[in-house]
Design a protein around this motif. Structure first.
Motif, PDB file in Angstrom:
ATOM      1  N   MET A  60      40.741 -28.476  75.334  1.00 58.18           N
ATOM      2  CA  MET A  60      39.896 -27.267  75.402  1.00 58.18           C
ATOM      3  C   MET A  60      39.384 -27.085  76.822  1.00 58.18           C
ATOM      4  SD  MET A  60      39.174 -25.562  72.493  1.00 58.18           S
ATOM      5  CE  MET A  60      37.481 -25.107  72.244  1.00 58.18           C
ATOM      6  N   ARG A  61      39.593 -25.886  77.347  1.00 58.17           N
ATOM      7  CA  ARG A  61      39.102 -25.625  78.710  1.00 58.17           C
ATOM      8  C   ARG A  61      37.762 -24.892  78.662  1.00 58.17           C
ATOM      9  NH1 ARG A  61      40.525 -25.749  84.059  1.00 58.17           N
ATOM     10  NH2 ARG A  61      40.040 -23.939  85.358  1.00 58.17           N
ATOM     11  N   LEU A  62      36.766 -25.485  79.323  1.00 56.41           N
ATOM     12  CA  LEU A  62      35.432 -24.891  79.415  1.00 56.41           C
ATOM     13  C   LEU A  62      35.204 -24.433  80.849  1.00 56.41           C
ATOM     14  CD1 LEU A  62      32.381 -24.436  78.562  1.00 56.41           C
ATOM     15  CD2 LEU A  62      32.006 -26.832  79.177  1.00 56.41           C
ATOM     16  N   VAL A  63      34.954 -23.141  81.022  1.00 57.59           N
ATOM     17  CA  VAL A  63      34.594 -22.634  82.349  1.00 57.59           C
ATOM     18  C   VAL A  63      33.098 -22.328  82.351  1.00 57.59           C
ATOM     19  CG1 VAL A  63      34.852 -20.732  83.983  1.00 57.59           C
ATOM     20  CG2 VAL A  63      36.876 -21.772  82.957  1.00 57.59           C
ATOM     21  N   VAL A  64      32.427 -22.850  83.354  1.00 52.61           N
ATOM     22  CA  VAL A  64      30.987 -22.644  83.494  1.00 52.61           C
ATOM     23  C   VAL A  64      30.753 -21.671  84.635  1.00 52.61           C
ATOM     24  CG1 VAL A  64      28.807 -23.781  84.064  1.00 52.61           C
ATOM     25  CG2 VAL A  64      30.470 -24.955  82.605  1.00 52.61           C
ATOM     26  N   LEU A  65      30.135 -20.537  84.341  1.00 57.56           N
ATOM     27  CA  LEU A  65      29.808 -19.553  85.383  1.00 57.56           C
ATOM     28  C   LEU A  65      28.389 -19.806  85.856  1.00 57.56           C
ATOM     29  CD1 LEU A  65      31.099 -16.000  84.319  1.00 57.56           C
ATOM     30  CD2 LEU A  65      32.203 -17.667  85.804  1.00 57.56           C
ATOM     31  N   GLY A  66      28.250 -20.199  87.117  1.00 58.39           N
ATOM     32  CA  GLY A  66      26.930 -20.461  87.677  1.00 58.39           C
ATOM     33  C   GLY A  66      26.676 -21.948  87.804  1.00 58.39           C
ATOM     34  N   GLY A  67      26.415 -22.397  89.044  1.00 58.09           N
ATOM     35  CA  GLY A  67      26.203 -23.828  89.301  1.00 58.09           C
ATOM     36  C   GLY A  67      24.742 -24.175  89.485  1.00 58.09           C
ATOM     37  N   GLY A  68      23.882 -23.600  88.632  1.00 60.42           N
ATOM     38  CA  GLY A  68      22.461 -23.949  88.659  1.00 60.42           C
ATOM     39  C   GLY A  68      22.152 -24.986  87.598  1.00 60.42           C
ATOM     40  N   GLU A  69      20.887 -25.072  87.196  1.00 64.26           N
ATOM     41  CA  GLU A  69      20.430 -26.098  86.242  1.00 64.26           C
ATOM     42  C   GLU A  69      21.213 -26.054  84.929  1.00 64.26           C
ATOM     43  OE1 GLU A  69      18.574 -29.276  84.776  1.00 64.26           O
ATOM     44  OE2 GLU A  69      18.222 -28.582  86.828  1.00 64.26           O
ATOM     45  N   SER A  70      21.332 -24.846  84.333  1.00 69.92           N
ATOM     46  CA  SER A  70      22.004 -24.788  83.025  1.00 69.92           C
ATOM     47  C   SER A  70      23.512 -25.013  83.166  1.00 69.92           C
ATOM     48  CB  SER A  70      21.710 -23.457  82.317  1.00 69.92           C
ATOM     49  OG  SER A  70      22.279 -22.381  83.014  1.00 69.92           O
ATOM     50  N   GLY A  71      24.080 -24.547  84.265  1.00 73.50           N
ATOM     51  CA  GLY A  71      25.518 -24.728  84.496  1.00 73.50           C
ATOM     52  C   GLY A  71      25.908 -26.180  84.676  1.00 73.50           C
ATOM     53  N   ILE A  72      25.135 -26.893  85.490  1.00 74.37           N
ATOM     54  CA  ILE A  72      25.438 -28.309  85.755  1.00 74.37           C
ATOM     55  C   ILE A  72      25.282 -29.130  84.469  1.00 74.37           C
ATOM     56  CG2 ILE A  72      24.805 -30.345  87.118  1.00 74.37           C
ATOM     57  CD1 ILE A  72      26.078 -27.970  88.733  1.00 74.37           C
ATOM     58  N   GLY A  73      24.205 -28.840  83.716  1.00 69.80           N
ATOM     59  CA  GLY A  73      23.977 -29.551  82.454  1.00 69.80           C
ATOM     60  C   GLY A  73      25.116 -29.349  81.471  1.00 69.80           C
ATOM     61  N   THR A  74      25.573 -28.094  81.374  1.00 70.13           N
ATOM     62  CA  THR A  74      26.685 -27.774  80.465  1.00 70.13           C
ATOM     63  C   THR A  74      27.959 -28.500  80.887  1.00 70.13           C
ATOM     64  OG1 THR A  74      25.723 -25.616  80.024  1.00 70.13           O
ATOM     65  CG2 THR A  74      28.046 -25.874  79.486  1.00 70.13           C
ATOM     66  N   ALA A  75      28.204 -28.526  82.201  1.00 62.99           N
ATOM     67  CA  ALA A  75      29.409 -29.190  82.717  1.00 62.99           C
ATOM     68  C   ALA A  75      29.396 -30.686  82.373  1.00 62.99           C
ATOM     69  CB  ALA A  75      29.495 -28.989  84.230  1.00 62.99           C
ATOM     70  N   ILE A  76      28.242 -31.323  82.543  1.00 65.19           N
ATOM     71  CA  ILE A  76      28.127 -32.763  82.249  1.00 65.19           C
ATOM     72  C   ILE A  76      28.355 -33.027  80.758  1.00 65.19           C
ATOM     73  CG2 ILE A  76      26.412 -34.636  82.082  1.00 65.19           C
ATOM     74  CD1 ILE A  76      25.342 -33.587  84.818  1.00 65.19           C
ATOM     75  N   LEU A  77      27.719 -32.210  79.916  1.00 61.52           N
ATOM     76  CA  LEU A  77      27.887 -32.381  78.471  1.00 61.52           C
ATOM     77  C   LEU A  77      29.327 -32.078  78.058  1.00 61.52           C
ATOM     78  CD1 LEU A  77      26.703 -32.875  75.629  1.00 61.52           C
ATOM     79  CD2 LEU A  77      26.003 -30.470  75.578  1.00 61.52           C
ATOM     80  N   GLY A  78      29.898 -31.012  78.628  1.00 62.95           N
ATOM     81  CA  GLY A  78      31.283 -30.630  78.316  1.00 62.95           C
ATOM     82  C   GLY A  78      32.266 -31.752  78.631  1.00 62.95           C
ATOM     83  N   LYS A  79      32.096 -32.359  79.824  1.00 64.59           N
ATOM     84  CA  LYS A  79      33.001 -33.444  80.216  1.00 64.59           C
ATOM     85  C   LYS A  79      32.862 -34.629  79.246  1.00 64.59           C
ATOM     86  CE  LYS A  79      34.637 -36.469  83.754  1.00 64.59           C
ATOM     87  NZ  LYS A  79      34.379 -37.293  84.914  1.00 64.59           N
ATOM     88  N   LYS A  80      31.613 -34.953  78.905  1.00 65.68           N
ATOM     89  CA  LYS A  80      31.338 -36.068  78.002  1.00 65.68           C
ATOM     90  C   LYS A  80      31.994 -35.855  76.638  1.00 65.68           C
ATOM     91  CE  LYS A  80      27.547 -39.099  76.766  1.00 65.68           C
ATOM     92  NZ  LYS A  80      26.131 -39.400  76.807  1.00 65.68           N
ATOM     93  N   ILE A 106      12.967 -24.440  81.367  1.00 66.52           N
ATOM     94  CA  ILE A 106      11.944 -25.277  81.976  1.00 66.52           C
ATOM     95  C   ILE A 106      12.503 -26.689  82.176  1.00 66.52           C
ATOM     96  CG2 ILE A 106      11.011 -26.020  79.741  1.00 66.52           C
ATOM     97  CD1 ILE A 106       8.256 -25.589  80.702  1.00 66.52           C
ATOM     98  N   GLY A 107      12.276 -27.264  83.338  1.00 71.77           N
ATOM     99  CA  GLY A 107      12.690 -28.658  83.569  1.00 71.77           C
ATOM    100  C   GLY A 107      14.193 -28.884  83.483  1.00 71.77           C
ATOM    101  N   LYS A 108      14.564 -30.101  83.110  1.00 73.10           N
ATOM    102  CA  LYS A 108      15.993 -30.466  82.974  1.00 73.10           C
ATOM    103  C   LYS A 108      16.629 -29.676  81.838  1.00 73.10           C
ATOM    104  CE  LYS A 108      17.754 -33.986  85.443  1.00 73.10           C
ATOM    105  NZ  LYS A 108      17.924 -33.138  86.631  1.00 73.10           N
ATOM    106  N   SER A 109      17.849 -29.190  82.040  1.00 74.80           N
ATOM    107  CA  SER A 109      18.476 -28.307  81.047  1.00 74.80           C
ATOM    108  C   SER A 109      18.696 -29.007  79.699  1.00 74.80           C
ATOM    109  CB  SER A 109      19.802 -27.763  81.576  1.00 74.80           C
ATOM    110  OG  SER A 109      20.783 -28.768  81.564  1.00 74.80           O
ATOM    111  N   PHE A 110      18.722 -28.202  78.651  1.00 73.35           N
ATOM    112  CA  PHE A 110      18.934 -28.668  77.278  1.00 73.35           C
ATOM    113  C   PHE A 110      20.249 -29.446  77.191  1.00 73.35           C
ATOM    114  CE2 PHE A 110      20.044 -27.128  72.727  1.00 73.35           C
ATOM    115  CZ  PHE A 110      19.422 -28.214  72.138  1.00 73.35           C
ATOM    116  N   ALA A 111      21.322 -28.877  77.766  1.00 70.45           N
ATOM    117  CA  ALA A 111      22.648 -29.514  77.691  1.00 70.45           C
ATOM    118  C   ALA A 111      22.629 -30.895  78.349  1.00 70.45           C
ATOM    119  CB  ALA A 111      23.692 -28.617  78.373  1.00 70.45           C
ATOM    120  N   TRP A 112      22.002 -30.970  79.507  1.00 68.90           N
ATOM    121  CA  TRP A 112      21.905 -32.233  80.251  1.00 68.90           C
ATOM    122  C   TRP A 112      21.198 -33.282  79.390  1.00 68.90           C
ATOM    123  CZ3 TRP A 112      21.513 -31.590  86.182  1.00 68.90           C
ATOM    124  CH2 TRP A 112      21.752 -32.807  86.813  1.00 68.90           C
TER     125      TRP A 112
END
Length: 443
Positions: free
Chosen positions: A1-21, A136-142
């Motif tokens: 499954m390919r996940l593309v994250v638009l935007g490299g801010g707090e929510s984007g980085i958190g999603t990318a980390i969770l997605g990879k995991k 607020i704070g560290k993203s939910f996904a992270w």
């Protein structure tokens, strides 16, 4: 499954980390620049990304796209993704499918940060191990990727709720609704109201919706739409004796047949709007069976939120107050309403379709001088030119604070409550507030 994250801010980085995991093939694309601290995280996690452009070949082959809340639906790349039929979801929606603990979701035009932090404080003091995330704070996904908690208190903006499909909080809170971000909702207030109510759309009969019964937009919507969740109203005007209400300057709660009372003057936060924020937090705490003594202690020792009616310093008997988080007129209304003496008001920035008329009575009553702080101050000058005697235009925080010091005298308050977004002169409302505090400390 390919996940593309638009935007490299707090929510984007958190999603990318969770997605990879979770085994996704992840790619991050940001049309602007990604902050260095986030780039380090991406490198550490061996995540591929691009910045300064959107390469279509690397994006339009996605199975799912997580769009950061700041990117509008109208942007070219989003239109192309939708045209290809690729689902676009929010970080909240993406993370929630891997989250197995309950969430408390809090939204509203104003007061949501204070209510979220106050609710989290009450539950934490009551012994619950709760995460704090969302807007607020560290993203939910992270946090879903990295931590184990009993539940989450999430601050949710309308932009985050726009990308929700199945997400449902166990307890939803709507603090209030007033016109905001209308530029993202085709300048239709009803579209913005509908976005806020997405917080309850997937709730069931076992869930709860806590809301301000005095709020016209909320009451009207609930009058015309069916909600499955159990309704828990709170009211300052005595409109309801259900849920939480005020009588004789005392907050009274009847939730879950356990009566809770607390005199308003024992709250650590001042102002009518903060009584409402406290009522919302009490509702959640009682639904979560927090002891009455703990709720009272927590409400009397809560420290408040930075940049939200934050007292900075008293200089020569003039109080300087940082309310940089007030990015709309409704938020500024609360700030002006809580002023007790003559006020020098610093206002301005990027106007999001403000109607300044609602502030007129308060400005007439309390404001002795206006300092405009923005690139374009024409709308503010036109609105208040005939209402106050002194108006000054400034283009830097240091200049605005110096002007305020000259115009204020013993017993006055200097209030930074911009009623506008900050992006013309500052990076963010936090940056604006920090510059204000630094300028005051330099006086």
């Amino acid at each position: 499954m390919r996940l593309v994250v638009l935007g490299g801010g707090e929510s984007g980085i958190g999603t990318a980390i969770l997605g990879k995991k979770k085994g996704y093939d992840v790619f991050i694309s940001d049309g602007g620049t990604i902050k260095n601290n986030y780039k380090e995280v991406l490198a550490l996690n061996k995540l591929s990304f691009e910045e300064g452009l959107h390469t279509e070949d690397l994006i339009l082959n996605a199975d799912v796209v997580m769009k950061s809340p700041g990117i509008p639906e109208k942007s070219d790349i989003v239109k192309k993704i939708l045209k290809k039929g690729i689902p676009i979801i929010s970080e909240i929606e993406f993370a929630n499918q891997f989250n197995d603990v309950e969430t408390i979701g809090i939204t509203g035009s104003n007061g949501k940060t204070t209510t979220t932090m106050l609710t989290h404080h009450l539950l934490k003091q009551g012994g619950l191990n709760m995460g704090l995330a969302g807007n607020i704070g560290k993203s939910f996904a992270w946090q879903v990727a990295e931590h184990k908690v009993e539940g989450y208190v999430l601050e949710l903006s309308s932009f985050q709720l726009d990308g929700v499909v199945k997400y449902a909080p166990h307890i939803a809170v709507i603090t209030n609704i007033s016109p905001d971000h209308l530029d993202r909702y085709d300048y239709k207030y009803e579209n913005y109201i509908a976005a806020k109510f997405r917080i309850t759309m997937n709730q069931t009969e076992d869930d709860y919706l806590v809301y301000d019964a005095d709020d016209e937009a909320i009451s009207n919507w609930l009058g015309e739409n069916k909600v499955k969740a159990k309704l828990i109203p709170f009211s300052l005007s005595g409109k309801t004796k259900k849920g939480v209400y005020v009588k004789d300057d005392t907050i009274i709660s009847n939730i879950k047949k356990v009566k809770f009372t607390m005199p308003i003057n024992e709250l650590s936060l001042e102002g009518k709007h903060n009584v409402k924020n406290a009522m919302a937090a009490i509702s959640v705490a009682q639904l979560k069976n927090i002891r009455k003594k703990t709720i009272m202690e927590s409400l009397s020792n809560f420290q408040g939120v930075e940049h939200r009616l934050e007292k900075v310093l008293k200089i020569q008997n003039v109080e300087y107050v940082n309310d940089s988080k007030a990015t709309n007129t409704n938020s500024t209304y609360y700030a002006l309403d809580s002023m007790t003496g003559p006020t020098v008001w610093i206002v301005g920035g990027v106007d999001k379709g403000n109607d300044y008329n609602e502030l007129m009575p308060l400005v007439r009553e309390k404001v002795k001088a206006i300092i405009c702080l923005g690139v374009d101050n024409a709308k503010i000058i036109n609105a208040f030119n005939n209402v106050v005697d002194v108006m000054v235009e400034t283009t830097s925080m240091a200049e605005a604070v110096k002007a305020a010091q000259k115009l204020s005298e013993k017993g006055d308050t200097v209030l930074l409550s911009p009623a506008c977004a900050s992006f013309d002169l500052f990076e963010s409302y936090e940056d604006r507030g920090k510059q204000f505090k630094a300028a005051v400390q330099n006086l």
